[in-house]
Write a protein that holds these residues in place. Structure first.
Motif, PDB file in Angstrom:
ATOM      1  N   ALA A  42      -3.171   8.314  -4.876  1.00  0.00           N
ATOM      2  CA  ALA A  42      -1.810   8.042  -4.415  1.00  0.00           C
ATOM      3  C   ALA A  42      -1.848   7.420  -3.028  1.00  0.00           C
ATOM      4  N   PRO A  43      -1.108   6.337  -2.810  1.00  0.00           N
ATOM      5  CA  PRO A  43      -1.045   5.745  -1.478  1.00  0.00           C
ATOM      6  C   PRO A  43      -0.130   6.556  -0.567  1.00  0.00           C
ATOM      7  N   SER A  44      -0.150   6.259   0.701  1.00  0.00           N
ATOM      8  CA  SER A  44       0.774   6.878   1.650  1.00  0.00           C
ATOM      9  C   SER A  44       2.207   6.514   1.270  1.00  0.00           C
ATOM     10  N   ARG A  45       3.163   7.383   1.613  1.00  0.00           N
ATOM     11  CA  ARG A  45       4.569   7.131   1.311  1.00  0.00           C
ATOM     12  C   ARG A  45       5.369   6.960   2.602  1.00  0.00           C
ATOM     13  N   SER A  46       4.769   6.334   3.594  1.00  0.00           N
ATOM     14  CA  SER A  46       5.414   6.216   4.901  1.00  0.00           C
ATOM     15  C   SER A  46       6.411   5.074   4.990  1.00  0.00           C
TER      16      SER A  46
ATOM     17  N   CYS B  64      -3.109   2.261   4.570  1.00  0.00           N
ATOM     18  CA  CYS B  64      -4.435   2.784   4.280  1.00  0.00           C
ATOM     19  C   CYS B  64      -5.084   1.978   3.164  1.00  0.00           C
ATOM     20  N   GLY B  65      -6.392   1.826   3.232  1.00  0.00           N
ATOM     21  CA  GLY B  65      -7.106   0.961   2.303  1.00  0.00           C
ATOM     22  C   GLY B  65      -7.078   1.420   0.864  1.00  0.00           C
ATOM     23  N   ARG B  66      -6.722   2.696   0.605  1.00  0.00           N
ATOM     24  CA  ARG B  66      -6.791   3.178  -0.770  1.00  0.00           C
ATOM     25  C   ARG B  66      -5.605   2.720  -1.615  1.00  0.00           C
ATOM     26  N   ALA B  67      -4.654   1.975  -1.039  1.00  0.00           N
ATOM     27  CA  ALA B  67      -3.489   1.520  -1.817  1.00  0.00           C
ATOM     28  C   ALA B  67      -3.912   0.643  -2.994  1.00  0.00           C
TER      29      ALA B  67
ATOM     30  N   ASP C 245       3.874   3.828  -4.963  1.00  0.00           N
ATOM     31  CA  ASP C 245       3.471   5.111  -5.528  1.00  0.00           C
ATOM     32  C   ASP C 245       4.238   5.399  -6.814  1.00  0.00           C
ATOM     33  N   ASP C 246       5.537   5.143  -6.794  1.00  0.00           N
ATOM     34  CA  ASP C 246       6.336   5.355  -8.004  1.00  0.00           C
ATOM     35  C   ASP C 246       5.873   4.432  -9.139  1.00  0.00           C
ATOM     36  N   ALA C 247       5.547   3.179  -8.791  1.00  0.00           N
ATOM     37  CA  ALA C 247       5.093   2.230  -9.816  1.00  0.00           C
ATOM     38  C   ALA C 247       3.759   2.657 -10.410  1.00  0.00           C
ATOM     39  N   LEU C 248       2.882   3.238  -9.595  1.00  0.00           N
ATOM     40  CA  LEU C 248       1.599   3.736 -10.106  1.00  0.00           C
ATOM     41  C   LEU C 248       1.808   4.893 -11.075  1.00  0.00           C
ATOM     42  N   LEU C 249       2.731   5.800 -10.740  1.00  0.00           N
ATOM     43  CA  LEU C 249       3.023   6.906 -11.651  1.00  0.00           C
ATOM     44  C   LEU C 249       3.583   6.387 -12.979  1.00  0.00           C
ATOM     45  N   HIS C 250       4.465   5.392 -12.888  1.00  0.00           N
ATOM     46  CA  HIS C 250       5.025   4.797 -14.101  1.00  0.00           C
ATOM     47  C   HIS C 250       3.928   4.119 -14.929  1.00  0.00           C
TER      48      HIS C 250
END
Length: 618
Positions: free
Chosen positions: A292-296, A267-270, A304-309
């Motif tokens: 948050a990006p997709s976690r597929s 998805c483009g929002r990554a 996603d984990d790196a963004l949270l960090h």
């Protein structure tokens, strides 16, 4: 139309017509205007014009190294070459005063061998080697009344003045008005933008180029942040925050690279999260909520984990330190004594020795006439022999054209300008133009020629445009001949040396990932070193490929080997992310690693490399 014509030309000629692009570095232009000219003016007012000439030469050489970046990086980039130049001026002065022509030739030839070998270590070492040799030739040949130690102090004063300007003057347009950390902040923000650009390019033909751009951004930010701390207490909080923001970008870069390797659309929002982080760095603000990006996929979950960090690091301003270059004494010694250092050192020594010997012979030849500036010939040879400035023929063409243009311009100016006021103004204008002229070697040569001729005349000597042209053409001939001489060992030693470093770095990174280690900081450090070594190898290979066919054929196939190593490091990154998520590799990963190992073995055979030089990683 112009670009199509350039692309149609042979590589060795097309390179001479290309120029770097980008915005005008107005802050560097201002520093250049305030450096050599005011130094010369102050010396003239104090009735010490010769000391002002030396200081202005040092400021000119420092101005050539005054590139965009952080203040802390400028300390090393300007300071180390200045120290080497002062040492060279001291050595050359005493050699010129106490040694004969033969002894001077042998001494400067030996310095050329040492400086050329050390130049293989990296850009700062290369600049230091250049200033050492140029200053030693100037010290041996320029008639100045000051003793050697006073010349060295004047040289340090000139380079130090430009460094002081670099550290104290504000940078126009610095992000968030933070003039002290403008270069660092911009560099870190560029990393997050480069991550977003790579995420946007996943599953497109632009992914490889965007990954290379991310590597360049990470290299630049790493250099900007790992120099000496300039303010131990007052800026410690801001520095810690920037270092934490850079460290938080490393897992994002890893996840984006793994996603590009997988080549699956998302998805483009990554890319929206890294874009917001880039804006937060520039504005010196908190990141706020991140989409948050997709976690597929494993790579998307890692992203996603790196963004949270990263969000936590931005809010708290705490995090790990950025990885530093793992350069041990053994690595430096290997670079100096390896194939690249030996080949370049030998060519510099031959060029320097031939330049000094020919200049000394012409100096004492009655048929040649007065030859007061014999040091111009070896000093010009030093610049021409540097592969950093482009392929051999391109350097020669640009140097000849730039010198002729600069000499003609100066002759015209000298005929109408008052003295010494006009010469001081000409030096100031030339100093201001150097940061812009460094985008093309011919333009840089023209500006430096005007500045040097103005300094010579300001020092009390007659107009010397014709002599400058003659010395340059002789230097071009020397470098062309020596550059094509068959020397012991193999041509292309610099390329092979860079590939060997990149191969060892890739092997170390792969071994760490496959070992199952949980030390992610060490993994990111090894990953950074692998990609950085590959980028340096790519740059060296590109220059070698643009040489004349007689030289370019010695490194044929090197670009394919570098491409294989890049794919190996990309695959290793994908393996690391997948192992973090699932604890095991898929058949696609293992088959890809095996195929790349076979490609490396074949490339090693084509280039004639030993297994110790380019390991076939498995």
């Amino acid at each position: 139309m112009y670009r199509r014509v350039v692309r149609a030309l042979p590589p060795w000629l097309a390179h001479a017509l290309r120029a770097q692009r980008g915005p005008v570095p107005w802050s560097a232009v201002g520093r250049g205007a305030l450096a050599a000219g005011p130094l010369l003016c102050a010396a003239v007012l104090l009735e010490r014009p010769s000391a002002g000439v030396v200081a202005a030469i040092a400021a000119m050489l420092a101005g050539i190294n005054d590139r965009p970046g952080s203040r802390r990086a400028a300390v090393r980039r300007l300071g180390v070459p200045a120290l080497a130049g002062a040492a060279g001026l001291l050595i050359g002065t005493y050699a010129g005063q106490h040694a004969g022509a033969t002894a001077q030739t042998l001494l400067l030839t030996g310095l050329g061998l040492a400086a050329g070998s050390v130049s293989a270590v990296g850009p700062v070492a290369s600049a230091a080697g250049t200033q050492l040799l140029v200053a030693s030739a100037v010290g041996a040949g320029m008639p100045l009344p000051e003793p050697g130690w006073q010349r060295a102090l004047a040289f340090l004063a000139g380079a130090g003045w430009l460094l002081v300007l670099r550290l104290l003057l504000p940078t126009p347009g610095a992000p968030a008005g933070d003039h002290r950390h403008g270069g660092e902040r911009q560099a870190v923000a560029d990393v997050y933008d480069a991550v977003a650009d790579l995420l946007d390019a996943v599953a497109t033909e632009h992914a490889t180029a965007r990954r290379a751009a991310l590597t360049a951004a990470l290299d630049h930010a790493q250099d900007a942040l790992t120099g000496p701390r300039l303010r131990r207490y007052a800026s410690s909080a801001a520095e810690r925050r920037l270092r934490a923001q850079y460290a938080a970008a490393l897992p994002l870069a890893e996840a984006a690279t793994a996603l590009a390797w997988a080549g699956e659309r998302h998805c483009g929002r990554a890319s929206a999260g890294p874009r917001r982080l880039a804006a937060a760095v520039r504005g010196n603000t908190h990141s706020g909520p991140l989409p948050a990006p997709s976690r597929s996929l494993p790579a998307l979950r890692a992203l996603d984990d790196a963004l949270l960090h990263a969000a936590e690091a931005f809010d708290r301003g705490k995090g790990g330190d950025p990885p530093r270059r793992r350069r041990t004494a053994g690595d430096l010694l290997r670079a100096v004594l390896g194939a690249g250092g030996r080949e370049y050192g030998l060519r510099v020594a031959l060029c320097m020795g031939a330049g000094v010997a020919l200049a000394q012979a012409l100096r004492h030849a009655q048929w040649y006439g007065p030859h007061e500036h014999w040091y111009w010939l070896p000093a010009t040879v030093v610049f021409l022999v540097k592969p950093d400035l482009g392929p051999l023929v391109s350097r020669v063409l640009c140097r000849a054209a730039g010198t002729v243009l600069g000499a003609l311009l100066f002759a015209g100016c000298a005929a109408v300008l008052p003295r010494p006021e006009g010469l001081v103004a000409l030096v100031a204008v030339s100093g201001a133009l150097i940061p812009v002229a460094t985008r093309h070697f011919a333009a840089q040569t023209a500006v430096v020629t005007v500045l040097v001729l103005a300094l010579v005349m300001a020092g009390g000597e007659p107009q010397a445009s014709a002599g400058r042209i003659g010395e340059t053409l002789l230097a071009c001939a020397i470098v062309l001949v020596v550059g094509h001489l068959p020397l012991p060992g193999q041509h292309g030693g610099r390329v092979r040396a860079r590939l060997a470093v990149a191969g060892r770095a890739a092997q170390a990174y792969l071994a760490h990932v496959l070992s199952g280690s949980d030390d992610r900081a060490a993994r990111w450090t090894l990953r950074r070193e692998a990609y950085r070594a590959l980028a340096e190898a790519r740059g060296t290979i590109a220059l070698a490929a643009a040489e004349l066919p007689a030289l370019a054929r010695h490194t044929a196939g090197a670009d394919e080997v570098a491409g294989t190593l890049e794919r190996l490091v990309d695959t290793t990154t994908a393996c690391a992310v997948h192992l973090d998520d699932t604890g095991r590799l898929t058949p696609r990963h293992t088959e890809r690693l095996a195929a790349l190992a076979g490609e490396l073995r074949a490339g090693r055979r084509r280039l004639g490399l030993r297994e110790s030089e380019l390991p076939a990683a498995v």
